[in-house]
Design a protein around this motif. Structure first.
Motif, PDB file in Angstrom:
ATOM      1  N   VAL A 176     -34.994   9.313 -13.404  1.00 29.74           N
ATOM      2  CA  VAL A 176     -34.751  10.704 -13.049  1.00 29.74           C
ATOM      3  C   VAL A 176     -33.240  10.929 -12.957  1.00 29.74           C
ATOM      4  O   VAL A 176     -32.569  10.298 -12.138  1.00 29.74           O
ATOM      5  CB  VAL A 176     -35.410  11.083 -11.712  1.00 29.74           C
ATOM      6  CG1 VAL A 176     -35.198  12.569 -11.421  1.00 29.74           C
ATOM      7  CG2 VAL A 176     -36.898  10.753 -11.719  1.00 29.74           C
ATOM      8  N   THR A 177     -32.711  11.808 -13.796  1.00 28.30           N
ATOM      9  CA  THR A 177     -31.310  12.181 -13.682  1.00 28.30           C
ATOM     10  C   THR A 177     -31.188  13.300 -12.648  1.00 28.30           C
ATOM     11  O   THR A 177     -32.004  14.218 -12.611  1.00 28.30           O
ATOM     12  CB  THR A 177     -30.725  12.622 -15.032  1.00 28.30           C
ATOM     13  OG1 THR A 177     -31.537  13.673 -15.585  1.00 28.30           O
ATOM     14  CG2 THR A 177     -30.707  11.456 -16.017  1.00 28.30           C
ATOM     15  N   LEU A 178     -30.136  13.205 -11.826  1.00 29.53           N
ATOM     16  CA  LEU A 178     -29.999  14.063 -10.652  1.00 29.53           C
ATOM     17  C   LEU A 178     -28.722  14.884 -10.690  1.00 29.53           C
ATOM     18  O   LEU A 178     -28.169  15.233  -9.649  1.00 29.53           O
ATOM     19  CB  LEU A 178     -30.037  13.192  -9.385  1.00 29.53           C
ATOM     20  CG  LEU A 178     -31.294  12.335  -9.217  1.00 29.53           C
ATOM     21  CD1 LEU A 178     -31.081  11.268  -8.151  1.00 29.53           C
ATOM     22  CD2 LEU A 178     -32.492  13.214  -8.858  1.00 29.53           C
ATOM     23  N   GLY A 179     -28.229  15.200 -11.906  1.00 30.82           N
ATOM     24  CA  GLY A 179     -27.007  15.979 -12.027  1.00 30.82           C
ATOM     25  C   GLY A 179     -25.828  15.263 -11.405  1.00 30.82           C
ATOM     26  O   GLY A 179     -25.653  14.048 -11.607  1.00 30.82           O
ATOM     27  N   PRO A 180     -25.013  15.950 -10.607  1.00 33.05           N
ATOM     28  CA  PRO A 180     -23.842  15.306 -10.008  1.00 33.05           C
ATOM     29  C   PRO A 180     -24.188  14.215  -9.000  1.00 33.05           C
ATOM     30  O   PRO A 180     -23.322  13.421  -8.619  1.00 33.05           O
ATOM     31  CB  PRO A 180     -23.109  16.472  -9.327  1.00 33.05           C
ATOM     32  CG  PRO A 180     -24.158  17.517  -9.128  1.00 33.05           C
ATOM     33  CD  PRO A 180     -25.090  17.385 -10.290  1.00 33.05           C
ATOM     34  N   ASP A 181     -25.471  14.164  -8.574  1.00 35.58           N
ATOM     35  CA  ASP A 181     -25.887  13.140  -7.616  1.00 35.58           C
ATOM     36  C   ASP A 181     -26.267  11.823  -8.272  1.00 35.58           C
ATOM     37  O   ASP A 181     -26.713  10.894  -7.595  1.00 35.58           O
ATOM     38  CB  ASP A 181     -27.057  13.649  -6.773  1.00 35.58           C
ATOM     39  CG  ASP A 181     -26.658  14.817  -5.884  1.00 35.58           C
ATOM     40  OD1 ASP A 181     -25.506  14.827  -5.421  1.00 35.58           O
ATOM     41  OD2 ASP A 181     -27.491  15.718  -5.672  1.00 35.58           O
ATOM     42  N   GLY A 182     -26.117  11.717  -9.583  1.00 37.11           N
ATOM     43  CA  GLY A 182     -26.335  10.449 -10.256  1.00 37.11           C
ATOM     44  C   GLY A 182     -27.703  10.332 -10.897  1.00 37.11           C
ATOM     45  O   GLY A 182     -28.265  11.303 -11.404  1.00 37.11           O
ATOM     46  N   VAL A 183     -28.278   9.144 -10.825  1.00 39.05           N
ATOM     47  CA  VAL A 183     -29.529   8.862 -11.517  1.00 39.05           C
ATOM     48  C   VAL A 183     -30.281   7.788 -10.744  1.00 39.05           C
ATOM     49  O   VAL A 183     -29.689   6.939 -10.080  1.00 39.05           O
ATOM     50  CB  VAL A 183     -29.254   8.405 -12.972  1.00 39.05           C
ATOM     51  CG1 VAL A 183     -28.401   7.146 -12.998  1.00 39.05           C
ATOM     52  CG2 VAL A 183     -30.539   8.194 -13.747  1.00 39.05           C
ATOM     53  N   ALA A 184     -31.615   7.849 -10.820  1.00 39.41           N
ATOM     54  CA  ALA A 184     -32.454   6.852 -10.164  1.00 39.41           C
ATOM     55  C   ALA A 184     -33.567   6.426 -11.111  1.00 39.41           C
ATOM     56  O   ALA A 184     -34.040   7.225 -11.924  1.00 39.41           O
ATOM     57  CB  ALA A 184     -33.047   7.410  -8.876  1.00 39.41           C
ATOM     58  N   ALA A 185     -33.964   5.169 -10.997  1.00 39.78           N
ATOM     59  CA  ALA A 185     -35.101   4.644 -11.746  1.00 39.78           C
ATOM     60  C   ALA A 185     -36.152   4.182 -10.751  1.00 39.78           C
ATOM     61  O   ALA A 185     -35.849   3.416  -9.827  1.00 39.78           O
ATOM     62  CB  ALA A 185     -34.677   3.483 -12.639  1.00 39.78           C
ATOM     63  N   VAL A 186     -37.379   4.661 -10.939  1.00 36.85           N
ATOM     64  CA  VAL A 186     -38.472   4.333 -10.040  1.00 36.85           C
ATOM     65  C   VAL A 186     -39.438   3.394 -10.766  1.00 36.85           C
ATOM     66  O   VAL A 186     -39.853   3.677 -11.896  1.00 36.85           O
ATOM     67  CB  VAL A 186     -39.207   5.592  -9.573  1.00 36.85           C
ATOM     68  CG1 VAL A 186     -40.252   5.241  -8.515  1.00 36.85           C
ATOM     69  CG2 VAL A 186     -38.230   6.624  -9.030  1.00 36.85           C
ATOM     70  N   LYS A 187     -39.775   2.306 -10.108  1.00 34.05           N
ATOM     71  CA  LYS A 187     -40.714   1.348 -10.677  1.00 34.05           C
ATOM     72  C   LYS A 187     -42.128   1.665 -10.198  1.00 34.05           C
ATOM     73  O   LYS A 187     -42.310   2.371  -9.197  1.00 34.05           O
ATOM     74  CB  LYS A 187     -40.299  -0.070 -10.278  1.00 34.05           C
ATOM     75  CG  LYS A 187     -38.906  -0.434 -10.782  1.00 34.05           C
ATOM     76  CD  LYS A 187     -38.537  -1.871 -10.460  1.00 34.05           C
ATOM     77  CE  LYS A 187     -37.153  -2.212 -11.005  1.00 34.05           C
ATOM     78  NZ  LYS A 187     -36.772  -3.623 -10.778  1.00 34.05           N
ATOM     79  N   PRO A 188     -43.139   1.166 -10.901  1.00 37.18           N
ATOM     80  CA  PRO A 188     -44.515   1.530 -10.532  1.00 37.18           C
ATOM     81  C   PRO A 188     -44.917   1.076  -9.140  1.00 37.18           C
ATOM     82  O   PRO A 188     -45.852   1.618  -8.558  1.00 37.18           O
ATOM     83  CB  PRO A 188     -45.362   0.860 -11.625  1.00 37.18           C
ATOM     84  CG  PRO A 188     -44.475  -0.143 -12.271  1.00 37.18           C
ATOM     85  CD  PRO A 188     -43.091   0.369 -12.138  1.00 37.18           C
ATOM     86  N   ASP A 189     -44.210   0.087  -8.571  1.00 40.07           N
ATOM     87  CA  ASP A 189     -44.508  -0.345  -7.206  1.00 40.07           C
ATOM     88  C   ASP A 189     -43.742   0.466  -6.160  1.00 40.07           C
ATOM     89  O   ASP A 189     -43.799   0.170  -4.964  1.00 40.07           O
ATOM     90  CB  ASP A 189     -44.217  -1.832  -7.028  1.00 40.07           C
ATOM     91  CG  ASP A 189     -42.761  -2.195  -7.269  1.00 40.07           C
ATOM     92  OD1 ASP A 189     -41.931  -1.279  -7.484  1.00 40.07           O
ATOM     93  OD2 ASP A 189     -42.428  -3.399  -7.251  1.00 40.07           O
ATOM     94  N   GLY A 190     -43.016   1.486  -6.608  1.00 35.56           N
ATOM     95  CA  GLY A 190     -42.307   2.357  -5.690  1.00 35.56           C
ATOM     96  C   GLY A 190     -40.860   2.005  -5.445  1.00 35.56           C
ATOM     97  O   GLY A 190     -40.125   2.779  -4.817  1.00 35.56           O
ATOM     98  N   ARG A 191     -40.409   0.839  -5.900  1.00 38.93           N
ATOM     99  CA  ARG A 191     -39.008   0.484  -5.709  1.00 38.93           C
ATOM    100  C   ARG A 191     -38.106   1.422  -6.505  1.00 38.93           C
ATOM    101  O   ARG A 191     -38.450   1.816  -7.622  1.00 38.93           O
ATOM    102  CB  ARG A 191     -38.757  -0.960  -6.143  1.00 38.93           C
ATOM    103  CG  ARG A 191     -39.330  -2.003  -5.189  1.00 38.93           C
ATOM    104  CD  ARG A 191     -39.045  -3.408  -5.701  1.00 38.93           C
ATOM    105  NE  ARG A 191     -39.748  -3.670  -6.964  1.00 38.93           N
ATOM    106  CZ  ARG A 191     -39.423  -4.641  -7.812  1.00 38.93           C
ATOM    107  NH1 ARG A 191     -38.373  -5.419  -7.565  1.00 38.93           N
ATOM    108  NH2 ARG A 191     -40.130  -4.823  -8.910  1.00 38.93           N
TER     109      ARG A 191
END
Length: 307
Positions: free
Chosen positions: A222-237
């Motif tokens: 998920v790209t979050l604009g100026p707040d950066g980016v996150a990757a979510v794994k299927p186990d929730g990490r």
């Protein structure tokens, strides 16, 4: 690793100057999310092959030349006499782009089953955006992804104006995510993409985690604009990387370039998700400082990461 990028190549008509109430100047720039990603991957030094439908008209020849000049291979591209798809671009005061598409009967949506190649298990197929969800091509793209042995990444790149029915849009996106997850692939969306699809502006990472688990994805980015980016794994990490502060000219091609930067690193070392996210964020930051989708070279990304 051979990257095969599937999807639309189109012309972005971008405003330049209003000369009078009757006349204005526009620039016709090569665009389309998958085309931008293919150009970005090639400029980063990756073995990149564009799988799209390119017209024999003047705009189609421009798109072909643009891809070739960046180093993307056209051996998998389909040549057609269909007219080139066009998008009229509007920019707000912050340089954020919105698009009005003119696509009925044009190049990117008339896929035929016989136009898709057979890919090997060690290929990487990247696809996304409107070329994957608009009929009549949608069902053929979905079937192609369902049958391929390649690893797949999918950039949702939602464009509500092309299919305003939210439920239908989400249904098609879901079909594609299920196909991508068949081989444990990756999906990517912006926070705004997710908010529109679910009609909810709460935490997009919660939806990303749910979809990663439901569809068998190895990651949902998920790209979050100026707040950066996150990757979510299927186990929730969750793996998160902050954004970079730059002076934004416009955001055209930012998400497409992010994905190229991410994939160029992730394909080399899937264990280093944080490093791949950082490389994608750096590539996207650079393209935001330029007018139009002008992706950086690997040397430019390396320099920013080292600074």
């Amino acid at each position: 690793m051979r990257f095969v990028v599937c999807g639309e190549a189109l012309i972005d008509l971008m405003p330049q100057e209003v000369l009078s109430p009757e006349e204005s100047l526009w620039v016709a720039r090569s665009g389309g999310g998958p085309l931008n990603s293919a150009v970005a991957l090639a400029k980063l030094g990756c073995d990149t092959h564009f799988l799209g439908r390119l017209s024999t008209d003047a705009f189609g020849r421009q798109l072909s030349a643009h891809l070739a000049s960046a180093g993307a291979q056209l051996d998998l591209a389909v040549t057609t006499d269909d007219p080139t798809t066009m998008a009229v671009v509007s920019l707000d005061d912050e340089g954020k782009a919105t698009y009005a598409f003119h696509f009925e009967g044009t190049t990117n949506f008339n896929w035929r089953p016989e136009e898709f190649p057979t890919l090997a298990g060690d290929d990487w197929l990247h696809l996304g955006s409107i070329g994957t969800i608009i009929e009549p091509g949608f069902r053929h793209v979905r079937d192609f992804v369902n049958q391929t042995e390649a690893t797949v990444s999918f950039d949702l790149n939602v464009r509500p104006s092309t299919l305003p029915d939210r439920a239908e849009y989400f249904a098609r996106i879901s079909d594609l995510m299920a196909a991508v997850g068949r081989n444990g692939g990756i999906a990517k969306a912006s926070d705004e993409d997710i908010a529109w699809l679910v009609d909810d502006d709460s935490d997009p990472l919660a939806y990303a985690g749910t979809w990663a688990e439901e569809f068998g994805l190895s990651l949902f980015i998920v790209t979050l604009g100026p707040d950066g980016v996150a990757a979510v794994k299927p186990d929730g990490r969750v793996v998160r990387v902050p954004g970079r502060r730059v002076e934004v000219v416009d955001t055209v091609g930012a998400g497409d370039t992010f994905m190229a930067g991410f994939l160029s690193a992730y394909a080399e070392d899937p264990s280093d998700v944080e490093g791949a996210l950082a490389r994608g964020a750096a590539a996207a930051a650079i393209v935001c400082t330029r007018q139009g989708a002008k992706p950086p070279t690997a040397a430019e990304v390396d320099a920013l990461l080292a600074s």
